[in-house]
Structures are given as structure tokens and as C-alpha cells.
Motif scaffolding. Structure first.
Motif, PDB file in Angstrom:
ATOM      1  N   SER A  32       0.504-104.959  39.003  1.00 40.37           N
ATOM      2  CA  SER A  32       1.822-104.323  39.035  1.00 40.37           C
ATOM      3  C   SER A  32       2.266-103.813  37.662  1.00 40.37           C
ATOM      4  O   SER A  32       3.021-102.858  37.572  1.00 40.37           O
ATOM      5  CB  SER A  32       2.864-105.305  39.574  1.00 40.37           C
ATOM      6  OG  SER A  32       2.923-106.460  38.747  1.00 40.37           O
ATOM      7  N   ASP A  33       1.752-104.412  36.592  1.00 39.35           N
ATOM      8  CA  ASP A  33       2.110-103.975  35.236  1.00 39.35           C
ATOM      9  C   ASP A  33       1.024-103.107  34.602  1.00 39.35           C
ATOM     10  O   ASP A  33       1.042-102.843  33.412  1.00 39.35           O
ATOM     11  CB  ASP A  33       2.407-105.172  34.345  1.00 39.35           C
ATOM     12  CG  ASP A  33       1.244-106.150  34.256  1.00 39.35           C
ATOM     13  OD1 ASP A  33       0.183-105.888  34.871  1.00 39.35           O
ATOM     14  OD2 ASP A  33       1.392-107.185  33.588  1.00 39.35           O
ATOM     15  N   GLY A  34       0.045-102.670  35.407  1.00 39.95           N
ATOM     16  CA  GLY A  34      -0.996-101.783  34.904  1.00 39.95           C
ATOM     17  C   GLY A  34      -2.169-102.484  34.244  1.00 39.95           C
ATOM     18  O   GLY A  34      -3.069-101.836  33.727  1.00 39.95           O
ATOM     19  N   LYS A  35      -2.192-103.819  34.270  1.00 40.75           N
ATOM     20  CA  LYS A  35      -3.307-104.555  33.675  1.00 40.75           C
ATOM     21  C   LYS A  35      -4.458-104.671  34.667  1.00 40.75           C
ATOM     22  O   LYS A  35      -4.337-104.311  35.828  1.00 40.75           O
ATOM     23  CB  LYS A  35      -2.828-105.908  33.175  1.00 40.75           C
ATOM     24  CG  LYS A  35      -1.843-105.742  32.019  1.00 40.75           C
ATOM     25  CD  LYS A  35      -1.456-107.042  31.411  1.00 40.75           C
ATOM     26  CE  LYS A  35      -0.492-106.772  30.249  1.00 40.75           C
ATOM     27  NZ  LYS A  35       0.046-108.010  29.724  1.00 40.75           N
ATOM     28  N   ASP A  36      -5.600-105.193  34.195  1.00 43.56           N
ATOM     29  CA  ASP A  36      -6.848-105.181  34.965  1.00 43.56           C
ATOM     30  C   ASP A  36      -7.072-106.395  35.859  1.00 43.56           C
ATOM     31  O   ASP A  36      -7.688-106.285  36.918  1.00 43.56           O
ATOM     32  CB  ASP A  36      -8.048-105.090  34.010  1.00 43.56           C
ATOM     33  CG  ASP A  36      -7.957-103.910  33.078  1.00 43.56           C
ATOM     34  OD1 ASP A  36      -7.500-102.837  33.510  1.00 43.56           O
ATOM     35  OD2 ASP A  36      -8.337-104.062  31.900  1.00 43.56           O
ATOM     36  N   GLY A  53      -3.960-109.955  32.959  1.00 48.79           N
ATOM     37  CA  GLY A  53      -4.793-109.757  31.775  1.00 48.79           C
ATOM     38  C   GLY A  53      -5.450-108.395  31.721  1.00 48.79           C
ATOM     39  O   GLY A  53      -5.596-107.705  32.731  1.00 48.79           O
ATOM     40  N   THR A  54      -5.860-108.046  30.509  1.00 47.28           N
ATOM     41  CA  THR A  54      -6.565-106.794  30.261  1.00 47.28           C
ATOM     42  C   THR A  54      -7.992-107.120  29.832  1.00 47.28           C
ATOM     43  O   THR A  54      -8.197-107.952  28.942  1.00 47.28           O
ATOM     44  CB  THR A  54      -5.866-105.992  29.145  1.00 47.28           C
ATOM     45  OG1 THR A  54      -4.515-105.748  29.550  1.00 47.28           O
ATOM     46  CG2 THR A  54      -6.565-104.683  28.887  1.00 47.28           C
ATOM     47  N   ASP A  81      -7.811-110.641  28.069  1.00 42.75           N
ATOM     48  CA  ASP A  81      -6.683-110.933  27.170  1.00 42.75           C
ATOM     49  C   ASP A  81      -5.408-111.033  27.987  1.00 42.75           C
ATOM     50  O   ASP A  81      -4.992-110.069  28.621  1.00 42.75           O
ATOM     51  CB  ASP A  81      -6.574-109.808  26.137  1.00 42.75           C
ATOM     52  CG  ASP A  81      -5.485-110.051  25.101  1.00 42.75           C
ATOM     53  OD1 ASP A  81      -4.744-111.041  25.215  1.00 42.75           O
ATOM     54  OD2 ASP A  81      -5.387-109.232  24.177  1.00 42.75           O
ATOM     55  N   VAL A  82      -4.785-112.221  28.002  1.00 39.88           N
ATOM     56  CA  VAL A  82      -3.517-112.413  28.705  1.00 39.88           C
ATOM     57  C   VAL A  82      -2.347-112.449  27.736  1.00 39.88           C
ATOM     58  O   VAL A  82      -1.214-112.733  28.124  1.00 39.88           O
ATOM     59  CB  VAL A  82      -3.518-113.685  29.587  1.00 39.88           C
ATOM     60  CG1 VAL A  82      -4.530-113.565  30.698  1.00 39.88           C
ATOM     61  CG2 VAL A  82      -3.737-114.929  28.769  1.00 39.88           C
ATOM     62  N   GLY A  83      -2.624-112.159  26.488  1.00 40.57           N
ATOM     63  CA  GLY A  83      -1.562-112.165  25.482  1.00 40.57           C
ATOM     64  C   GLY A  83      -1.355-113.544  24.892  1.00 40.57           C
ATOM     65  O   GLY A  83      -2.024-114.511  25.246  1.00 40.57           O
TER      66      GLY A  83
END
Length: 108
Positions: A32-36, A53-54, A81-83
């Protein structure tokens, strides 16, 4: 639904799991936020946590028995990467994974 057990039944993770990545997205940037890689764990209040995450490096999308998965290339610098999440810094937690090893002579 949530993750499936070996018998095909859905495992209820409501409130018990902070983050759950099934790696079952059929394409990148589909959260929903454009991440993978989308977090599918539902918190006790019914809200999905902010842990999408990306993919960094090469982790190709592959077909699996449950839909899709990721094939990490095994090279340094390939990860999700989840930040920087303080929830993972200030308390004890457990990480669990199901990994399929390919080929011979390779180690995990």
C-alpha cells in the motif's frame, strides 16, 4: 489470510506477531505504501504494523507452492530494508525463517 501451516490451515497471528513477511507479492512496489515486501501481521487493535520493506540488491520473485516467494542471490548487500524501527532496538524479539537451500556445496 495469514500464513499457512503444513496442513494448509491458516495460522492466526493477531496480536502475537509484530511483523510477518510472507514474501508472496507477485511484483515489486505492490504494498500500500509502494514498498516491495508487505507486512501482513495484524496487531491486537486490528491494525497492520508499519513494517513493509524494500528489497535491496537482487531478490527475484519466483513461483512457489503457496503463490510467490523471493530468490535472494546470496551476495552481500541483498536484503529487505524495513527502516530504522525503535521497536526492534528496545526489546527482545525473535526472528524466524523458512529457507529452501538449492544446489550442493552451498551453505546457508
Amino acid at each position: 489470510g495469514g500464513p499457512q501451516g503444513s496442513s494448509g490451515t491458516t495460522i492466526d497471528t493477531t496480536g502475537a506477531v509484530s511483523a510477518l513477511w510472507n514474501f508472496d507479492q507477485s511484483k515489486n512496489a505492490s504494498c500500500s505504501d509502494g514498498k516491495d515486501v508487505c507486512n501482513s501481521a495484524v496487531q491486537g487493535n486490528g491494525v497492520v504494523g508499519d513494517y513493509n520493506g524494500t528489497v535491496k540488491g537482487t531478490a527475484s520473485i519466483v513461483s512457489t507452492i503457496n503463490a510467490y516467494g523471493r530468490d535472494f542471490d546470496g551476495k552481500t548487500g541483498t536484503y529487505v530494508d524495513v527502516g530504522d524501527k525503535t521497536e526492534f532496538e528496545t526489546q527482545n524479539f525473535t526472528i524466524m525463517a523458512v529457507v529452501k537451500k538449492e544446489g550442493s556445496g552451498k551453505s546457508i
